[in-house]
Design a protein around this motif. Structure first.
Motif, PDB file in Angstrom:
ATOM      1  N   TYR A 155     -14.699 123.420  45.966  1.00 42.56           N
ATOM      2  CA  TYR A 155     -13.432 124.368  46.249  1.00 42.56           C
ATOM      3  C   TYR A 155     -13.568 125.015  47.523  1.00 42.56           C
ATOM      4  CZ  TYR A 155      -9.870 127.821  44.854  1.00 42.56           C
ATOM      5  OH  TYR A 155      -8.676 128.487  44.947  1.00 42.56           O
ATOM      6  N   PHE A 156     -14.616 125.753  47.923  1.00 42.06           N
ATOM      7  CA  PHE A 156     -14.939 126.294  49.195  1.00 42.06           C
ATOM      8  C   PHE A 156     -15.499 125.396  50.282  1.00 42.06           C
ATOM      9  CE2 PHE A 156     -15.383 129.727  46.107  1.00 42.06           C
ATOM     10  CZ  PHE A 156     -13.975 130.380  46.348  1.00 42.06           C
ATOM     11  N   THR A 157     -15.871 124.435  49.765  1.00 42.70           N
ATOM     12  CA  THR A 157     -16.955 123.478  50.819  1.00 42.70           C
ATOM     13  C   THR A 157     -16.020 123.084  51.834  1.00 42.70           C
ATOM     14  OG1 THR A 157     -18.040 122.887  48.706  1.00 42.70           O
ATOM     15  CG2 THR A 157     -18.368 121.642  50.914  1.00 42.70           C
ATOM     16  N   LEU A 158     -14.912 122.298  51.207  1.00 44.74           N
ATOM     17  CA  LEU A 158     -13.968 121.648  52.200  1.00 44.74           C
ATOM     18  C   LEU A 158     -13.283 122.700  53.337  1.00 44.74           C
ATOM     19  CD1 LEU A 158     -14.531 119.317  50.224  1.00 44.74           C
ATOM     20  CD2 LEU A 158     -12.368 118.562  50.595  1.00 44.74           C
ATOM     21  N   PRO A 159     -12.705 123.703  52.845  1.00 43.73           N
ATOM     22  CA  PRO A 159     -12.263 124.591  53.929  1.00 43.73           C
ATOM     23  C   PRO A 159     -13.473 125.010  55.067  1.00 43.73           C
ATOM     24  CG  PRO A 159     -11.515 125.250  51.915  1.00 43.73           C
ATOM     25  CD  PRO A 159     -12.352 124.258  51.394  1.00 43.73           C
ATOM     26  N   ALA A 213     -13.885 114.508  50.087  1.00 44.22           N
ATOM     27  CA  ALA A 213     -14.215 114.581  51.412  1.00 44.22           C
ATOM     28  C   ALA A 213     -13.993 113.020  52.293  1.00 44.22           C
ATOM     29  CB  ALA A 213     -15.826 114.830  51.527  1.00 44.22           C
ATOM     30  N   ASN A 214     -13.924 112.024  51.506  1.00 45.01           N
ATOM     31  CA  ASN A 214     -13.640 110.898  52.193  1.00 45.01           C
ATOM     32  C   ASN A 214     -12.239 110.817  52.212  1.00 45.01           C
ATOM     33  OD1 ASN A 214     -16.287 110.051  52.274  1.00 45.01           O
ATOM     34  ND2 ASN A 214     -16.284 108.900  50.165  1.00 45.01           N
ATOM     35  N   LYS A 215     -11.386 111.319  51.191  1.00 47.35           N
ATOM     36  CA  LYS A 215      -9.911 111.107  51.057  1.00 47.35           C
ATOM     37  C   LYS A 215      -9.138 111.993  52.425  1.00 47.35           C
ATOM     38  CE  LYS A 215      -5.979 112.158  48.374  1.00 47.35           C
ATOM     39  NZ  LYS A 215      -5.703 113.136  47.096  1.00 47.35           N
ATOM     40  N   HIS A 216      -9.992 113.071  52.578  1.00 49.39           N
ATOM     41  CA  HIS A 216      -9.613 113.761  53.561  1.00 49.39           C
ATOM     42  C   HIS A 216     -10.216 113.496  54.952  1.00 49.39           C
ATOM     43  CE1 HIS A 216      -6.828 115.900  51.039  1.00 49.39           C
ATOM     44  NE2 HIS A 216      -7.897 115.853  50.052  1.00 49.39           N
ATOM     45  N   GLY A 217     -11.131 112.544  55.071  1.00 52.61           N
ATOM     46  CA  GLY A 217     -11.509 112.213  56.247  1.00 52.61           C
ATOM     47  C   GLY A 217     -12.802 112.993  56.941  1.00 52.61           C
ATOM     48  N   TYR A 218     -13.340 113.935  56.001  1.00 50.74           N
ATOM     49  CA  TYR A 218     -14.318 114.830  56.560  1.00 50.74           C
ATOM     50  C   TYR A 218     -15.803 114.126  56.708  1.00 50.74           C
ATOM     51  CZ  TYR A 218     -11.907 118.857  55.302  1.00 50.74           C
ATOM     52  OH  TYR A 218     -10.871 119.710  55.390  1.00 50.74           O
TER      53      TYR A 218
END
Ligand SMILES: C[S@@+](CC[C@H](N)C(=O)[O-])C[C@H]1O[C@@H](n2cnc3c(N)ncnc32)[C@H](O)[C@@H]1O
Length: 187
Positions: free
Chosen positions: A50-54, A82-87
């Protein structure tokens, strides 16, 4: 027969940790002001991120976010997002935050431990707090928060003892029962 009374980590359904309602009620970018481009973050007990991606967005490709949770399902969900959003700057580990041996001493700018210790088996609290101190840079900060109540694995006296081991920069009002603090390592 001797009963094994050792407590276990508490895990939560992935959908309960990241859903539309939570997004409406709680700002997932709440911790972004603690980090800047190129920094290193450790999100301990990250859940499905929840907070990791931001935070990963904020530190950018030059930075890195270690995401650790002992619930394998949460880590798999985080990796999928993360994969879906390309991180490519998130290193996720399905393991206990009580052993962060894959992170170098004094290498982390910001540790997030939101709701971790109150969900973690009490026998691992001391090593986890020691690991936070070990990985933090001397000028780094940690945000530690624990829940109250009968399901919390952290009581009032333990909370105060944990904070005594750090330099407290800001904390919630104990009279209001707030149990969060921004801390750094003692010089
Ligand atoms: C209350 S949730 C908070 C999740 C996330 N920090 C957030 O704020 O959305 C606590 C998390 O700690 C994790 N946890 C419990 N024991 C753990 C341990 N020993 N090591 C790492 N994570 C643990 C749980 O699986 C859960 O995802």
């Amino acid at each position: 027969m001797v009963e094994n009374k050792e407590k276990q980590d508490r895990h939560f359904p992935v959908f309960a940790q990241d859903n539309l309602l939570r997004r409406l009620l709680s700002n997932s970018k709440k911790f972004n002001p603690y980090v800047t481009d190129g920094q290193v973050v450790a999100d301990l007990g990250c859940g499905p991120g929840y907070f990791t991606l931001p935070l990963a967005e904020c530190v950018g490709p030059r930075g890195r976010v270690y995401a650790i949770d002992s619930n394998e399902k949460a880590i798999r969900a985080l990796e999928k997002k993360a994969n879906k959003h390309g991180y490519s700057n998130i290193e996720a580990y399905a393991s206990s935050a009580s052993d962060l041996s894959f992170i170098k001493d004094g290498s982390v700018d910001f540790v997030l431990a939101n709701g971790l210790l109150c969900s973690m088996a009490p026998q691992h609290h001391e090593s986890t707090v020691n690991e936070i101190k070990r990985v933090l840079k001397p000028e780094g900060q940690a945000y530690i928060a624990v829940d109250r109540g009968r399901f919390s694995y952290v009581g009032e006296s333990e909370w105060e003892r944990i904070l005594e081991g750090f330099r407290i920069e800001r904390r919630g009002d104990p009279k209001m029962g707030d149990r969060w603090a921004v801390v750094s390592i003692k010089p």
